[in-house]
Every structure is written in structure tokens, then in C-alpha cells.
Design an enzyme around this catalytic site. Structure first.
Site, PDB file in Angstrom:
ATOM      1  N   SER A 125      44.446  45.124  37.516  1.00 53.45           N
ATOM      2  CA  SER A 125      42.986  45.057  37.418  1.00 53.45           C
ATOM      3  C   SER A 125      42.464  44.121  36.333  1.00 53.45           C
ATOM      4  O   SER A 125      41.245  43.963  36.194  1.00 53.45           O
ATOM      5  CB  SER A 125      42.406  46.457  37.189  1.00 53.45           C
ATOM      6  OG  SER A 125      42.445  47.198  38.384  1.00 53.45           O
ATOM      7  N   LYS A 128      39.958  41.759  37.642  1.00 56.39           N
ATOM      8  CA  LYS A 128      38.515  41.992  37.717  1.00 56.39           C
ATOM      9  C   LYS A 128      37.736  41.204  36.655  1.00 56.39           C
ATOM     10  O   LYS A 128      36.521  41.027  36.791  1.00 56.39           O
ATOM     11  CB  LYS A 128      38.213  43.490  37.584  1.00 56.39           C
ATOM     12  CG  LYS A 128      38.737  44.332  38.742  1.00 56.39           C
ATOM     13  CD  LYS A 128      38.357  45.802  38.579  1.00 56.39           C
ATOM     14  CE  LYS A 128      38.822  46.655  39.756  1.00 56.39           C
ATOM     15  NZ  LYS A 128      40.261  46.901  39.758  1.00 56.39           N
ATOM     16  N   SER A 182      37.115  50.113  36.223  1.00 52.76           N
ATOM     17  CA  SER A 182      38.085  49.554  37.160  1.00 52.76           C
ATOM     18  C   SER A 182      37.913  50.108  38.576  1.00 52.76           C
ATOM     19  O   SER A 182      38.893  50.382  39.271  1.00 52.76           O
ATOM     20  CB  SER A 182      39.512  49.805  36.670  1.00 52.76           C
ATOM     21  OG  SER A 182      40.276  48.635  36.734  1.00 52.76           O
TER      22      SER A 182
END
Length: 340
Positions: A125, A128, A182
């Protein structure tokens, strides 16, 4: 560099028993009991230590089960890409639990600490952060309401989400919970609602990486669920520096709590990084990540001894080890006070 060996983090292989079975096993010599009585007895059994009460998700629905503690067994965790590459054997003077670590003075670009910083690994993640950079720099309407659809269901890892199909939030709220907590479906929806859809969004992510000189980086989705999202620690410092230029990304990534209303009752999300709420830390930007192939990952910008420091930890072993590694680096910098 010197080599060292670490025990692999173990995960628990659990044999699950339905709640009704656990209750029936302990009451086989008695008459059937009422439902609420059975539930109380099952809770009591779990409290005795012979059974363990768990909440699991089955087909998107939460179920309470009771499992026999005696049947719990430990099994080796799936090796990460770093394990396969032999990175966990790399020794460092601070005995970090991360296979990769890179610490840089943000203003001078001076490297303060380095460990396997050039190896390209899955970043989970941390992806992101690039997702947020593409969204913000595309100047899309942050108030536009976007909807979670079946296309946002995680078919890669099968993870669940608090955002149900049909949930609607502003682009701003989607970005907020994707960065802070997340939220995978939020990150997927952000990518889908880009001009040209997700393929064009992923193309923009890779184009931005190329522009920033991230030569060891490649993206295939906007959430980081795929292990094909890869980068080196050196590249991720460049990403952190670029994202740090945007106040919105700094704010959203460092909030500790945020409430959204996707339809129905409001949902409160919390940060995925406990250091954010720690008064000993002054964090300007952060992002965590985890999939089995990547291990535990963390990138942060923080003020330490009056200096802006960027730190990257990849493939850390243990749930809290990446945070402990950050603390080790912080204490080390406070002790040696290195000059830029």
C-alpha cells in the site's frame, strides 16, 4: 556487509469450530438450552482458556466462532520477495528487523543510513502514495461523488472492506481514507474514476515515476494489492519528496481519525500508523503497507533533532517491527546528531 540470520515471523494456522459445535460438545450430557443461554455458556468456555473466541468474515458477513486452543498450531509464514532474495540475512549496526532501510536528510539529500536500498521489491500500500500524487496533480474535482462498484472488489488477495458496493463518497473522502487508513476499495475507485479509467490511471502512475527518476519502480494497480507494484527504497525517497510538496497529501496521511458517511451510518476510520499519535514524533507525511510478498512496509517524513528526515523500511518482520525500526533510527539520530 555482514550477514545475519533471523527467525521467520510465524503465523497461526487455526482450525475453526462453529460456535454451536463448541457449545454442543460441552453440553452433550444435558438437555438443549435456550439460544441466549448457549451463547453465554460458549463465552464462558472461551474464557476458560480451553477455547478461543474469534470473529471471522465469511462471504462478507461477520461470524463469531469458538475454536479449540489445543488445535492452534504455528506454521511458517509465506516467504516474502525479500526472503527469497536472501535480504533478511543482511546485518546492520542497529539490528533492524527490516530487510531494507534507507534514511536521508530531506534538505541536503545526504544519506544517513542505508541497507539494501537499491533492490526493487513489492511495496504493497505504499503504492497509494503515488495514487494520491496522480489524483492531486490531475486537478480533478475533489467534491465530485464517486461510487464503489463490483470492479473495486479485491480479486487479488480477497480482502474485505468497510465500504460496501454502492457506497458513495466524495473524491476527497476517498483519498483521505485511502491515505490514512489504507482503504483498498477507495484507492481502486479513485483509479477507475480517472479520465480513461484504471488503465489510463496506472499509465499516469508509471509516467510520474519515470518523471521523478524512479528507475526501479513499476505499478499495475492503484491500491498496491498486486505484488507487481515494485520500487526500491531510493525510488521511494523521491516519491515521498514529491508527495510532500502537496499540503493535502501531508494532511490526509497524518490524520489519526476521520469519519465518512457513505450511506447509512457514519464510519470512523483510524490511521494505520500508531506513531502518528505519538507525541514523541513530529511526522509530516507517512504511509504503511502490507501484503505477504512485501512484508511490513513504512515510509515517513519526520522532524528529528530539528532536521527533516525521510525514512523508508521495506520487508519488515513482525507486526510492529517497522515502527520499532523507525524508533531505533530516531534514537540513533538523536544520539549521534549527524551534520548535514
Amino acid at each position: 556487509m555482514v550477514k545475519f540470520a533471523r527467525h521467520a515471523v510465524v503465523c497461526t494456522l487455526i482450525t475453526l469450530l462453529p460456535l454451536a459445535s463448541a457449545v454442543a460438545a460441552t453440553n452433550s450430557h444435558k438437555q438443549p438450552v435456550k439460544k441466549h443461554t448457549a451463547h453465554k455458556k460458549a463465552v464462558a468456555i472461551a474464557a476458560s482458556g480451553k477455547f478461543v473466541k474469534r470473529t471471522i468474515v465469511v462471504n462478507g458477513k461477520r461470524k463469531v466462532i469458538v475454536q479449540r486452543a489445543a488445535l492452534v498450531r504455528e506454521a511458517p509464514e509465506k516467504p516474502s520477495s525479500g526472503d527469497i532474495a536472501g535480504l533478511k540475512n543482511t546485518q546492520d549496526p542497529l539490528d533492524l528487523k527490516s530487510s531494507v532501510a534507507f534514511v536521508v536528510d530531506q534538505d541536503s539529500s545526504k544519506v544517513l543510513f542505508e541497507k539494501n536500498s537499491d533492490v526493487s521489491l513489492p511495496i504493497a500500500s505504499i503504492t497509494k502514495l503515488m495514487t494520491s500524487l496522480v489524483v492531486v496533480e490531475a486537478h480533478q474535482d475533489m467534491d465530485e461523488v464517486i461510487e464503489v462498484t463490483n470492479e473495486d472488489i479485491d480479486k487479488e488477495k480477497g480482502t474485505s472492506s468497510r465500504l460496501k458496493i454502492g457506497a458513495k463518497l466524495s473524491r476527497s473522502d476517498m483519498l483521505h481514507i485511502a491515505l490514512m487508513s489504507s482503504e483498498n476499495r477507495a484507492a481502486s475507485a479513485l483509479g477507475r474514476n480517472y479520465p480513461g479509467g484504471l488503465p489510463a490511471f496506472v499509465g499516469a502512475m508509471n509516467a510520474k515515476a519515470h518523471q521523478l527518476g524512479m528507475s526501479e519502480t513499476h505499478y499495475v494497480d492503484s491500491s498496491g494489492l498486486s505484488s507487481q507494484n515494485r520500487a526500491s527504497a531510493r525510488d521511494l525517497v523521491k516519491l515521498v519528496n514529491a508527495a510532500y510538496q502537496h499540503p493535502l497529501i501531508r494532511q490526509y496521511s497524518t490524520d489519526s481519525k476521520y469519519v465518512v458517511a457513505p450511506g447509512g451510518r457514519p464510519l470512523e476510520y483510524g490511521t494505520s500508523n500508531k506513531l502518528v499519535a505519538n507525541p514523541a514524533w513530529e511526522i509530516g507525511l507517512q504511509k504503511t503497507g502490507y501484503i505477504a510478498e512485501a512484508g511490513r512496509c513504512l515510509v515517513m517524513q519526520a522532524m528529528i533533532e530539528g532536521r527533516a528526515i525521510v525514512m523508508v523500511f521495506l520487508d519488515s518482520k513482525g507486526k510492529y517491527s517497522r515502527l520499532a525500526d523507525a524508533d531505533r533510527i530516531k534514537k540513533w539520530l538523536e544520539t549521534i546528531k549527524p551534520h548535514a
